[in-house]
Design a protein around this motif. Sequence first.
Motif, PDB file in Angstrom:
ATOM      1  N   THR A  76     -16.699  23.714  26.965  1.00  0.00           N
ATOM      2  CA  THR A  76     -17.462  24.831  26.393  1.00  0.00           C
ATOM      3  C   THR A  76     -17.446  26.037  27.332  1.00  0.00           C
ATOM      4  N   CYS A  77     -17.605  25.782  28.630  1.00  0.00           N
ATOM      5  CA  CYS A  77     -17.581  26.874  29.615  1.00  0.00           C
ATOM      6  C   CYS A  77     -16.236  27.597  29.612  1.00  0.00           C
ATOM      7  N   PHE A  78     -15.153  26.832  29.558  1.00  0.00           N
ATOM      8  CA  PHE A  78     -13.823  27.442  29.570  1.00  0.00           C
ATOM      9  C   PHE A  78     -13.596  28.273  28.309  1.00  0.00           C
ATOM     10  N   GLU A  79     -13.977  27.736  27.163  1.00  0.00           N
ATOM     11  CA  GLU A  79     -13.775  28.472  25.917  1.00  0.00           C
ATOM     12  C   GLU A  79     -14.623  29.736  25.873  1.00  0.00           C
ATOM     13  N   LYS A  80     -15.807  29.671  26.486  1.00  0.00           N
ATOM     14  CA  LYS A  80     -16.668  30.854  26.532  1.00  0.00           C
ATOM     15  C   LYS A  80     -16.046  31.939  27.395  1.00  0.00           C
ATOM     16  N   GLU A  81     -15.515  31.570  28.557  1.00  0.00           N
ATOM     17  CA  GLU A  81     -14.912  32.555  29.454  1.00  0.00           C
ATOM     18  C   GLU A  81     -13.601  33.113  28.898  1.00  0.00           C
ATOM     19  N   PHE A  82     -12.812  32.236  28.248  1.00  0.00           N
ATOM     20  CA  PHE A  82     -11.536  32.690  27.687  1.00  0.00           C
ATOM     21  C   PHE A  82     -11.740  33.417  26.361  1.00  0.00           C
ATOM     22  N   GLY A  83     -12.901  33.218  25.743  1.00  0.00           N
ATOM     23  CA  GLY A  83     -13.198  33.890  24.477  1.00  0.00           C
ATOM     24  C   GLY A  83     -12.411  33.351  23.303  1.00  0.00           C
ATOM     25  N   ARG A  84     -11.990  32.108  23.409  1.00  0.00           N
ATOM     26  CA  ARG A  84     -11.184  31.496  22.342  1.00  0.00           C
ATOM     27  C   ARG A  84     -11.138  29.992  22.544  1.00  0.00           C
ATOM     28  N   PRO A  85     -10.735  29.228  21.514  1.00  0.00           N
ATOM     29  CA  PRO A  85     -10.539  27.787  21.695  1.00  0.00           C
ATOM     30  C   PRO A  85      -9.369  27.539  22.646  1.00  0.00           C
ATOM     31  N   LEU A  86      -9.452  26.487  23.416  1.00  0.00           N
ATOM     32  CA  LEU A  86      -8.379  26.149  24.340  1.00  0.00           C
ATOM     33  C   LEU A  86      -7.191  25.563  23.583  1.00  0.00           C
ATOM     34  N   SER A  87      -6.002  25.835  24.097  1.00  0.00           N
ATOM     35  CA  SER A  87      -4.793  25.284  23.492  1.00  0.00           C
ATOM     36  C   SER A  87      -4.664  23.813  23.880  1.00  0.00           C
ATOM     37  N   PRO A  88      -3.818  23.049  23.176  1.00  0.00           N
ATOM     38  CA  PRO A  88      -3.612  21.652  23.545  1.00  0.00           C
ATOM     39  C   PRO A  88      -3.151  21.501  24.995  1.00  0.00           C
ATOM     40  N   PHE A  89      -2.290  22.414  25.453  1.00  0.00           N
ATOM     41  CA  PHE A  89      -1.808  22.355  26.841  1.00  0.00           C
ATOM     42  C   PHE A  89      -2.962  22.577  27.820  1.00  0.00           C
ATOM     43  N   GLU A  90      -3.834  23.523  27.496  1.00  0.00           N
ATOM     44  CA  GLU A  90      -4.976  23.804  28.370  1.00  0.00           C
ATOM     45  C   GLU A  90      -5.956  22.641  28.383  1.00  0.00           C
ATOM     46  N   CYS A  91      -6.178  22.024  27.246  1.00  0.00           N
ATOM     47  CA  CYS A  91      -7.050  20.840  27.182  1.00  0.00           C
ATOM     48  C   CYS A  91      -6.471  19.705  28.023  1.00  0.00           C
ATOM     49  N   GLU A  92      -5.146  19.555  27.973  1.00  0.00           N
ATOM     50  CA  GLU A  92      -4.486  18.516  28.758  1.00  0.00           C
ATOM     51  C   GLU A  92      -4.621  18.807  30.250  1.00  0.00           C
ATOM     52  N   SER A  93      -4.527  20.079  30.616  1.00  0.00           N
ATOM     53  CA  SER A  93      -4.685  20.462  32.021  1.00  0.00           C
ATOM     54  C   SER A  93      -6.085  20.122  32.520  1.00  0.00           C
ATOM     55  N   LEU A  94      -7.086  20.415  31.699  1.00  0.00           N
ATOM     56  CA  LEU A  94      -8.466  20.085  32.069  1.00  0.00           C
ATOM     57  C   LEU A  94      -8.628  18.574  32.272  1.00  0.00           C
ATOM     58  N   ALA A  95      -8.062  17.811  31.358  1.00  0.00           N
ATOM     59  CA  ALA A  95      -8.160  16.350  31.444  1.00  0.00           C
ATOM     60  C   ALA A  95      -7.472  15.829  32.707  1.00  0.00           C
ATOM     61  N   MET A  96      -6.326  16.413  33.048  1.00  0.00           N
ATOM     62  CA  MET A  96      -5.583  15.991  34.241  1.00  0.00           C
ATOM     63  C   MET A  96      -6.361  16.314  35.510  1.00  0.00           C
ATOM     64  N   TRP A  97      -7.030  17.471  35.534  1.00  0.00           N
ATOM     65  CA  TRP A  97      -7.833  17.819  36.715  1.00  0.00           C
ATOM     66  C   TRP A  97      -8.926  16.784  36.952  1.00  0.00           C
ATOM     67  N   MET A  98      -9.498  16.287  35.866  1.00  0.00           N
ATOM     68  CA  MET A  98     -10.576  15.309  36.013  1.00  0.00           C
ATOM     69  C   MET A  98     -10.058  13.890  36.219  1.00  0.00           C
ATOM     70  N   ASP A  99      -9.104  13.462  35.404  1.00  0.00           N
ATOM     71  CA  ASP A  99      -8.663  12.067  35.419  1.00  0.00           C
ATOM     72  C   ASP A  99      -7.621  11.764  36.493  1.00  0.00           C
ATOM     73  N   ASP A 100      -6.669  12.668  36.679  1.00  0.00           N
ATOM     74  CA  ASP A 100      -5.595  12.424  37.646  1.00  0.00           C
ATOM     75  C   ASP A 100      -5.927  12.950  39.040  1.00  0.00           C
ATOM     76  N   ASP A 101      -6.454  14.178  39.092  1.00  0.00           N
ATOM     77  CA  ASP A 101      -6.769  14.782  40.390  1.00  0.00           C
ATOM     78  C   ASP A 101      -8.182  14.457  40.862  1.00  0.00           C
ATOM     79  N   HIS A 102      -8.999  13.909  39.949  1.00  0.00           N
ATOM     80  CA  HIS A 102     -10.364  13.469  40.275  1.00  0.00           C
ATOM     81  C   HIS A 102     -11.240  14.618  40.788  1.00  0.00           C
ATOM     82  N   HIS A 103     -11.086  15.789  40.192  1.00  0.00           N
ATOM     83  CA  HIS A 103     -11.957  16.908  40.514  1.00  0.00           C
ATOM     84  C   HIS A 103     -13.265  16.753  39.735  1.00  0.00           C
TER      85      HIS A 103
END
Length: 233
Positions: free
Chosen positions: A131-158
């Motif tokens: 929700t924070c990302f979509e608010k700052e970008f002013g639009r829904p996130l693309s599938p690639f952007e959603c995947e990047s977010l998931a990777m930051w949390m699941d793979d990089d453990h941020h």
Amino acid sequence: MMKTNLLAWIQEGNITIPTILFSEYRNLNLNEYELVLLLNILTFLEKGHEFPTPDELSARMTISISECNDMLRRLIQRGFIEITDECTNEGIRYEKYSVIPLWERLVEHFLKNNKNTKETDKQEDETDLYTCFEKEFGRPLSPFECESLAMWMDDDHHDPIIIKAALREAVMSGKLNFRYIDRILFDWKKSGIKTIEQAKTHGLKFRQKQTPKGNVKGETHQPTVPFYNWLEQ
């Protein structure tokens, strides 16, 4: 390890069991009669009477000896208590009630609830992050952007909090794109930054280094706030 530690604390008396039993007995599928029977067994054990008879237990309750005997059998069958065979130093064998199975059931229930709570909190944090990302970008996130977010949390453990901090850094720097945010997170991970306080301190130190020491005499400039260009690192 967590389960072993909790069991040790319970056996040493560091955790008050009756309180836990009162709050959790329904979740363990115990009824009020079974609860009181278990509490009476605990009371006898605390007083050193390790194998109270159905007669002694029923005398403290509103159930008959026969009903008490049946209830004890069901509690044993369902894995809440057990009868163990012990031996004294003199070689005399005797039986006693053990409530370790009850402790184990309580600990397992506690750990399961704790895990479910953490998973719920994690899901809420992730939803809030999107929700924070979509608010700052002013639009829904693309599938690639959603995947990047998931990777930051699941793979990089941020931690989601750190990802939000990187998002704010990108907004402040006027470089709102995923490549820039990814570079910030990479630099923070390399620098061992894991908390929001460390991220703030890291950014503050940089800005203090980059603040102009003074203006040339006769020149006036609007004060500017230096930003870290993470992509050039």
